[in-house]
Write an enzyme that holds these catalytic residues in place. Structure first.
Site, PDB file in Angstrom:
ATOM      1  N   GLN A 122       0.851  -1.192   0.000  1.00 14.06           N
ATOM      2  CA  GLN A 122       0.000   0.000   0.000  1.00 14.06           C
ATOM      3  C   GLN A 122       0.890   1.248   0.000  1.00 14.06           C
ATOM      4  O   GLN A 122       1.419   1.649   1.027  1.00 14.06           O
ATOM      5  CB  GLN A 122      -0.934   0.017   1.211  1.00 14.06           C
ATOM      6  CG  GLN A 122      -1.865   1.221   1.217  1.00 14.06           C
ATOM      7  CD  GLN A 122      -2.806   1.222   2.400  1.00 14.06           C
ATOM      8  OE1 GLN A 122      -3.057   0.176   3.006  1.00 14.06           O
ATOM      9  NE2 GLN A 122      -3.346   2.380   2.736  1.00 14.06           N
ATOM     10  N   CYS A 130      -6.881   0.954   2.358  1.00 12.42           N
ATOM     11  CA  CYS A 130      -6.560  -0.262   3.116  1.00 12.42           C
ATOM     12  C   CYS A 130      -7.711  -1.262   3.128  1.00 12.42           C
ATOM     13  O   CYS A 130      -7.488  -2.467   3.110  1.00 12.42           O
ATOM     14  CB  CYS A 130      -6.117   0.072   4.533  1.00 12.42           C
ATOM     15  SG  CYS A 130      -7.360   0.892   5.544  1.00 12.42           S
ATOM     16  N   HIS A 204      -7.208   1.005  10.667  1.00 12.28           N
ATOM     17  CA  HIS A 204      -6.553   0.323   9.546  1.00 12.28           C
ATOM     18  C   HIS A 204      -7.111  -1.072   9.358  1.00 12.28           C
ATOM     19  O   HIS A 204      -7.339  -1.804  10.321  1.00 12.28           O
ATOM     20  CB  HIS A 204      -5.057   0.265   9.827  1.00 12.28           C
ATOM     21  CG  HIS A 204      -4.233  -0.271   8.700  1.00 12.28           C
ATOM     22  ND1 HIS A 204      -4.286   0.237   7.423  1.00 12.28           N
ATOM     23  CD2 HIS A 204      -3.321  -1.275   8.664  1.00 12.28           C
ATOM     24  CE1 HIS A 204      -3.436  -0.428   6.654  1.00 12.28           C
ATOM     25  NE2 HIS A 204      -2.850  -1.357   7.387  1.00 12.28           N
ATOM     26  N   ASP A 219      -0.833  -7.240   5.573  1.00 11.88           N
ATOM     27  CA  ASP A 219      -0.982  -5.808   5.838  1.00 11.88           C
ATOM     28  C   ASP A 219      -0.131  -5.057   4.831  1.00 11.88           C
ATOM     29  O   ASP A 219       1.096  -5.047   4.926  1.00 11.88           O
ATOM     30  CB  ASP A 219      -0.543  -5.488   7.270  1.00 11.88           C
ATOM     31  CG  ASP A 219      -0.674  -4.016   7.630  1.00 11.88           C
ATOM     32  OD1 ASP A 219      -0.950  -3.191   6.733  1.00 11.88           O
ATOM     33  OD2 ASP A 219      -0.502  -3.681   8.813  1.00 11.88           O
TER      34      ASP A 219
END
Length: 268
Positions: A122, A130, A204, A219
């Site tokens: 990301q 996200c 997040h 992640d």
């Protein structure tokens, strides 16, 4: 603090998400800031994520549902099979410190990662994406249960086996996925007002998936996926719950959390 017998503290699925560190600027060729590429954040709401997912290629018999807690009684309400778990958490100094130490340990000791993982970095330039990235991680790393179709299926075929950073830039240019994501963010299913493109949202989204018998934490803001050890299709939900409890709930007991599972919906 909660005892091990108590249900973990969760929040109703009305939180939109992104880390507070995500705000950055993209510099256009003329040297001015260009924030039009910033994505709108998705709401932590099974209806919103399911609508987005179905429009980008999730098979119709699959969808997202709430996970109301991490104890066995509440996990039993989640339909099976479960392909992935999506966690929304509020950013905190405790979680940041824990994750910094975890990264340091993994970089020293190393870890085994499957070559079949589809991992998206990301980048700052994408803004509040996200939720979208967590959803794509869930869809593209469940190949043993279903094959993503539509634009995500095409995106996967185009970028499979490529460097995560390059895949992240590829997503930044994927206007077809961005359009569907933003329509979902602003849809009637959303229960809260959508934050602006440039807002720092102090929460997040990440995903947990099982690939080739291993539980992975995905992640896009981190340097790499995290191998959390062996799992199976039968034990995956419970195994993910244990990791989420020890790595998030117990690390930041005053934090707010929201959980959803990507499951095959029971026939009506």
């Amino acid at each position: 603090e909660q005892s091990e017998n108590q249900a973990p503290k969760t929040r109703s699925n009305k939180m939109s998400a992104e880390t507070t560190t995500a705000k950055s600027t993209q510099t256009a060729e003329n040297g001015t800031e260009n924030k039009s590429t910033y994505w709108l954040p998705l709401e932590s709401n099974p209806a919103v994520l399911s609508k987005f997912s179905h429009r980008v290629g999730l098979p119709k018999e699959w969808g997202f549902v709430d996970v109301w807690g991490l104890d066995s009684e509440l996990l039993a309400f989640v339909p099976k099979p479960c392909a992935a778990v999506v966690l929304l958490f509020t950013s905190s100094k405790e979680i940041k410190a824990f994750k910094d130490k975890q990264r340091e340990t993994l970089e020293k000791k190393g870890q085994k990662l499957s070559k079949s993982l589809f991992y998206i970095t990301q980048h700052d330039d994408i803004g509040n994406a996200c939720g979208t990235i967590a959803t794509i991680h869930a869809m593209t790393n469940s190949q043993d249960l279903f094959k993503p179709e539509g634009v995500v299926g095409g995106f996967f075929k185009e970028w499979e086996g490529k460097d995560p950073g390059d895949i992240g830039y590829g997503l930044l240019k994927a206007k077809d996925i961005q359009e569907v994501s933003e329509n979902a963010a602003e849809s009637k299913e959303a229960q809260t007002a959508t934050p602006g493109r440039e807002e720092n949202v102090a929460a997040h989204f990440i995903a947990f998936v099982h690939v080739e018998g291993v539980l992975y934490e995905m992640d896009g803001r981190k340097a790499f996926p995290i191998n959390h050890g062996p799992t199976s299709s039968k034990s995956f939900l419970e195994d993910a719950a244990k990791v989420i409890k020890s790595n998030f709930f117990e690390v930041s007991p005053k934090g707010n959390f929201s959980l959803m599972a990507l499951v095959k919906k029971p026939a009506e």
